[in-house]
Design an enzyme around this catalytic site. Structure first.
Site, mmCIF file in Angstrom:
data_model
loop_
_atom_site.group_PDB
_atom_site.id
_atom_site.type_symbol
_atom_site.label_atom_id
_atom_site.label_comp_id
_atom_site.label_asym_id
_atom_site.label_seq_id
_atom_site.Cartn_x
_atom_site.Cartn_y
_atom_site.Cartn_z
ATOM 1 N N ARG A 34 0.831 -1.075 -0.220
ATOM 2 C CA ARG A 34 0.035 -0.031 -0.123
ATOM 3 C C ARG A 34 0.861 1.256 -0.022
ATOM 4 O O ARG A 34 2.193 1.268 -0.059
ATOM 5 C CB ARG A 34 -0.767 -0.055 1.224
ATOM 6 C CG ARG A 34 -1.960 -1.090 1.212
ATOM 7 C CD ARG A 34 -2.430 -1.375 2.707
ATOM 8 N NE ARG A 34 -1.254 -1.697 3.503
ATOM 9 C CZ ARG A 34 -1.468 -2.286 4.702
ATOM 10 N NH1 ARG A 34 -2.754 -2.016 5.501
ATOM 11 N NH2 ARG A 34 -0.652 -2.777 5.581
ATOM 12 N N TYR A 140 -4.974 -18.404 10.067
ATOM 13 C CA TYR A 140 -3.856 -17.614 10.464
ATOM 14 C C TYR A 140 -2.833 -18.270 11.466
ATOM 15 O O TYR A 140 -1.817 -18.173 11.368
ATOM 16 C CB TYR A 140 -4.557 -16.430 11.189
ATOM 17 C CG TYR A 140 -3.708 -15.192 11.795
ATOM 18 C CD1 TYR A 140 -3.822 -15.165 13.105
ATOM 19 C CD2 TYR A 140 -2.768 -14.507 11.125
ATOM 20 C CE1 TYR A 140 -3.170 -14.342 13.854
ATOM 21 C CE2 TYR A 140 -1.924 -13.490 11.975
ATOM 22 C CZ TYR A 140 -2.114 -13.356 13.314
ATOM 23 O OH TYR A 140 -1.399 -12.567 13.710
ATOM 24 N N LYS A 144 0.967 -19.276 11.151
ATOM 25 C CA LYS A 144 1.961 -18.550 12.151
ATOM 26 C C LYS A 144 2.832 -19.695 12.754
ATOM 27 O O LYS A 144 3.867 -19.820 13.002
ATOM 28 C CB LYS A 144 1.291 -17.651 13.254
ATOM 29 C CG LYS A 144 0.869 -16.324 12.596
ATOM 30 C CD LYS A 144 1.941 -15.422 11.946
ATOM 31 C CE LYS A 144 1.752 -14.171 11.745
ATOM 32 N NZ LYS A 144 2.730 -13.333 11.326
#
Ligand code: VAH
Length: 313
Positions: A34, A140, A144
């Site tokens: 971004r 997630y 991880k």
């Protein structure tokens, strides 16, 4: 020279600011997919990097003369459950790209965050230890936990000095959270100030491990600056701040905003939160590199309510 990947994210913005404070603005290159976060604009170099494009990342590491990499880019728990394939791919491939380049370019140190989200329903709920039953039930958490083993592998096999912390839910006001289940603890402050009312997507007694961002940033720097002989964990360190429930943080806010009210409308994120421990045992981090948190719920609430208005305008 340090490269921060994901420097426009909730952790990335504040970590970049802290690193620039310590090592000098021009020695910390911020990068993200971004655009540059306004808080970082003008304070140091910024390059657009897609961590999934290994060749381009490799070129930037060489061109910028990078010697340390902080990889913060990831898809968090709530967003990950809506995009399992993408979450696995970005979280896993992004890490593998960085670890491989670190090996090839002899990068001195790598930082990569894990999360208390690695723990699942079968892990101890109270004072969840560094080593225990760990069976993640979110994409997630799976990504991880797998990433932790890759970090350990690259350290063991290739000597890459990669270090990691299992962050609790992080509360901050300087930059927006990134689609996590613990984001309620940030949204509640925004809504308390704007509407004196918050609709909580978690049930009132959902206790979760939390930490104020200043503590999390300090933990990260202290771990990265610890002598490597002190590091006994090359998967990822448990660190603890405090634990609280929506009911408790709402009561703390009411001390400042007496007519604040909270209602509870649990959604899909309740199941995610319910799979995590209520509190974390960080004895190993305390022993190895002297970790100790500072901010408690009263201090967090006061600081958030004092500083959020200036950011929200
Ligand atoms: C999330 N904020 O909610 C992150 C964090 C422990 C929670 O990993 O997904």
């Amino acid at each position: 020279k340090i490269l921060v990947i994901g420097a426009s994210g909730q952790i990335g913005v504040e970590l970049t600011m802290a690193l620039r404070e310590i090592y000098g603005n021009n020695n910390v290159v911020a990068s993200d997919l971004r655009e540059e976060n306004p808080l970082l604009k003008g304070s140091g170099p910024y390059v657009s990097i897609d961590v999934m494009n290994k060749e381009m990342l490799h070129v930037q590491v060489i061109r910028q003369g990078i010697t340390q990499i902080y990889l913060l880019a990831a898809i968090l728990s709530a967003t990950g459950e809506k995009n399992p394939g993408l979450a696995w791919h970005l979280n896993m491939q992004g890490l593998l790209n960085v670890l491989d380049i670190a090996r090839e370019e002899n990068i001195h140190k790598v930082y990569w965050p894990s999360s208390i989200a690695v723990f699942g329903p079968t892990s101890p709920k109270q004072n969840c230890p560094q080593q225990t039953i760990i069976e993640p039930t979110t994409v997630y958490g799976i990504s991880k936990y797998a990433g932790e083993f890759w970090c350990n592998y690259y350290h063991m096999k290739y000597g890459v000095d990669v270090r990691s912390i299992r962050y609790p839910g992080l509360i901050s006001y300087k930059s927006a959270p990134g689609g996590g289940t613990t984001d309620y603890a940030i949204e509640i402050f925004h809504d308390a100030l704007e509407e004196k009312r918050y609709v909580s997507f978690l049930e009132e007694n959902t206790y979760l491990p939390m930490m104020y961002m200043p503590d999390a940033i300090r933990a990260t720097i202290e771990l990265m600056e610890a002598p490597k002989e002190r590091i006994s964990v090359r998967t990822s360190y448990n660190v603890a701040g405090l634990s609280f429930s929506p009911k408790e943080i709402a009561a703390e806010i009411k001390k400042h905003i007496p007519d604040f009210e909270i209602i509870y409308q649990p959604d899909y994120r309740q199941e995610i939160a319910g799979s995590w421990p209520r509190s974390i045992d960080d004895a190993v981090a305390r022993r190895d590199w002297g970790w100790k948190h500072e901010y408690d719920l009263a201090a967090i609430t006061e600081d958030m309510l004092k500083n959020l208005p200036s950011v929200m305008k």
